[in-house]
Design an enzyme around this catalytic site. Structure first.
Site, PDB file in Angstrom:
ATOM      1  N   GLU A 193     -11.027  45.616 -17.238  1.00 48.14           N
ATOM      2  CA  GLU A 193     -12.340  45.872 -16.614  1.00 48.14           C
ATOM      3  C   GLU A 193     -12.339  47.171 -15.805  1.00 48.14           C
ATOM      4  OE1 GLU A 193     -15.691  43.818 -13.664  1.00 48.14           O
ATOM      5  OE2 GLU A 193     -13.674  42.978 -13.708  1.00 48.14           O
TER       6      GLU A 193
ATOM      7  N   LYS B  90     -14.282  44.397 -20.323  1.00 50.48           N
ATOM      8  CA  LYS B  90     -15.428  44.049 -19.474  1.00 50.48           C
ATOM      9  C   LYS B  90     -15.976  45.348 -18.907  1.00 50.48           C
ATOM     10  CE  LYS B  90     -17.031  41.121 -15.677  1.00 50.48           C
ATOM     11  NZ  LYS B  90     -16.895  39.836 -14.987  1.00 50.48           N
TER      12      LYS B  90
END
Length: 299
Positions: free
Chosen positions: A180, A217
């Site tokens: 992420e 993400k």
């Protein structure tokens, strides 16, 4: 060799429509999560009380009728939640065995100070022990967050290199990393930062070996379908989107324009639910939120 549970989770992730609930606010973000839920800081006086309250909130969400594996593919927990129980079972086991929701664990220890327009992750001491604990509880994967604030190529390169380096350690432990590198939605160079980020992620993905699959993400991109190459990449299991401070309606609208991306929302999921609501009101509010996010993830 994947366990039976892990294989079933992998099949679900690959074949079923749905989204990932991010229930992993920790440390510094917990008071804000509680405040939005209607619990003020004056109502608790220690970290222990705070974490008890946030576990009650998460338990209420997870045990509610609308929260099930039909629309929710997975849920991201933080270590404190992993160490606690729901209805006499470990939280991760409850999620999978009772709800058919895939458990993920947040493993990062927060962000370093900003440098080169980014915040890389602080070092993660004891990561191997944490990963072993996660494997023992049938956790499927992990999540770790960095932040990109400016379109600084060196900074973005550092963020992505660090994410993939730790990601390989996670893969070696038998778990799937959610990588992420969040781009700040308020960045004055958001689109330029996204272009550099995509370039660096593709570079790292192409260095992975056969059978090494990661999840990504990412902040909802400025340009719709900008991350399509990442969605279609053979080393990418799923690309999930973070709401990043957008309201739920805005996040859902942006998400539905991005084919193949699904939601992994935190604040946008719990927007509108509160400790003061009756169970009926709480479940109706949550059901509406889950349905909206599910439809946007399906679009």
């Amino acid at each position: 060799m994947a366990s039976q549970a892990q294989q079933a989770m992998l099949d679900k992730l690959k074949t079923q429509t749905g989204f990932i609930a991010a229930l992993d606010q920790s440390g510094g973000s917990t008071p804000k999560a509680l405040r939005l839920y209607g619990i003020e800081e004056s109502e608790y006086s220690s970290d222990e009380e705070m974490f008890n309250l946030v576990h009650e909130m998460r338990t209420r969400i997870i045990t509610s009728t609308p929260f099930s594996g039909e629309r929710v593919l997975g849920a991201i927990l933080f270590e404190n939640t992993l160490d606690r129980e729901i209805e006499g079972m470990s939280t991760a086991h409850f999620l999978w065995q009772k709800k058919r929701v895939i458990p993920f664990l947040k493993v990062d220890k927060g962000l370093a100070e900003e440098s080169n327009g980014v915040q890389i992750m602080k070092s993660i001491p004891g990561l191997d022990a944490l990963l072993a604990k996660a494997v023992a509880q049938d956790v499927f994967g992990t999540k770790m967050r960095s932040v990109v604030k400016l379109a600084n190529h060196q900074g973005i390169k550092d963020v992505v290199a660090q994410q993939f380096e730790v990601g390989k350690q996670i893969l070696a432990a038998g778990l799937v990393p959610i990588i992420e590198p969040e781009v700040d939605i308020h960045s004055p160079q958001k689109a330029e930062a996204e272009a550099l980020l995509k370039l660096e992620i593709l570079t790292q993905l192409n260095l992975l070996s056969e059978g090494e699959e990661v999840m990504l993400k990412l902040t909802l991109p400025t340009e719709a379908n900008f991350y399509k190459e990442l969605v279609d990449h053979p080393r990418v299991l799923k690309v999930v989107a973070l709401s990043g401070g957008y309201s739920r309606d805005d996040a859902n609208a942006k998400l539905s324009e991005n084919q193949g991306m699904i939601a992994s929302f935190s604040r946008a999921l719990t927007e509108g639910v509160s400790a003061q609501q009756s169970q009926e009101e709480f479940e109706a509010t949550l059901d509406k939120a889950i349905e909206g996010i599910y439809q946007a993830s399906k679009a």
